[in-house]
Design a protein around this motif. Structure first.
Motif, PDB file in Angstrom:
ATOM      1  N   GLY A   1      39.970  46.463  34.884  1.00 23.62           N
ATOM      2  CA  GLY A   1      39.087  45.801  33.923  1.00 23.62           C
ATOM      3  C   GLY A   1      38.718  44.429  34.446  1.00 23.62           C
ATOM      4  N   ARG A   2      37.470  44.048  34.330  1.00 28.95           N
ATOM      5  CA  ARG A   2      37.028  42.777  34.909  1.00 28.95           C
ATOM      6  C   ARG A   2      37.622  41.578  34.185  1.00 28.95           C
ATOM      7  NH1 ARG A   2      33.190  45.078  32.080  1.00 28.95           N
ATOM      8  NH2 ARG A   2      31.934  43.940  30.569  1.00 28.95           N
TER       9      ARG A   2
ATOM     10  N   ASN B   1      32.881  46.778  34.989  1.00 26.08           N
ATOM     11  CA  ASN B   1      34.124  46.833  35.765  1.00 26.08           C
ATOM     12  C   ASN B   1      33.858  47.274  37.204  1.00 26.08           C
ATOM     13  OD1 ASN B   1      35.505  46.070  33.461  1.00 26.08           O
ATOM     14  ND2 ASN B   1      36.167  48.140  32.964  1.00 26.08           N
TER      15      ASN B   1
END
Length: 155
Positions: free
Chosen positions: A56-57, A94
């Motif tokens: 996940g970013r 992402n």
């Protein structure tokens, strides 16, 4: 085309289907987990699917997302359609931010490079993607955003 592909295409075009997205994805992840990626919900529909694995970013937590895919060349095309919803799916952001994306396809996990397609190359690959999943055209009509297409190729 497999026997149930036309049924899946018809079902996938329904505007109410996105309401069940979490249930469908959850069932698919469970099925793929217990079969080690060898069987998916899409297999029953005769459609190709992969598992995209990227952190996940924001959280950095590894996220695994089952995606309809179009095998193409030595890689795979994936479209960030989100069933035509106004917002792109979380996996798109992402993937753009990911350093080392991975895919699992037919039980094999592979490191990939992800190329976001644009211009004439995007148009060419759009035709390839809609040949496998014609509903992408319907999803594009449901939203004002351009649906992103990524070409994932093995490293």
């Amino acid at each position: 085309m497999k026997l149930f592909t036309p049924v899946a295409v018809r079902l996938g075009a329904q505007p109410w289907l996105p309401r069940y997205a979490k249930l469908i994805v959850g069932m698919d992840l469970f099925l793929q987990r217990i079969t080690r990626g060898r069987l998916s919900v899409m297999d029953f529909a005769g459609l190709p699917e992969l598992l995209l694995q990227v952190p996940g970013r924001k959280s950095g937590i590894l996220r695994t997302t089952p995606l309809l895919t179009v095998p193409h060349g030595d890689g795979w095309l994936v479209v960030g359609s989100n069933w035509g919803r106004p917002e792109p799916p979380a996996w798109v952001g992402n993937l753009v931010a990911a350093q080392d994306p991975m895919v699992t396809f037919k039980g094999r996990t592979i490191a990939v490079d992800a190329k976001l397609l644009a211009g004439p190359e995007r148009d060419e690959k759009w035709a390839v993607a809609t040949a496998t999943w014609p509903n992408y055209d319907k999803y594009a009509q449901r939203t004002d955003r351009e649906l992103p297409i990524f070409w994932l190729t093995p490293r």
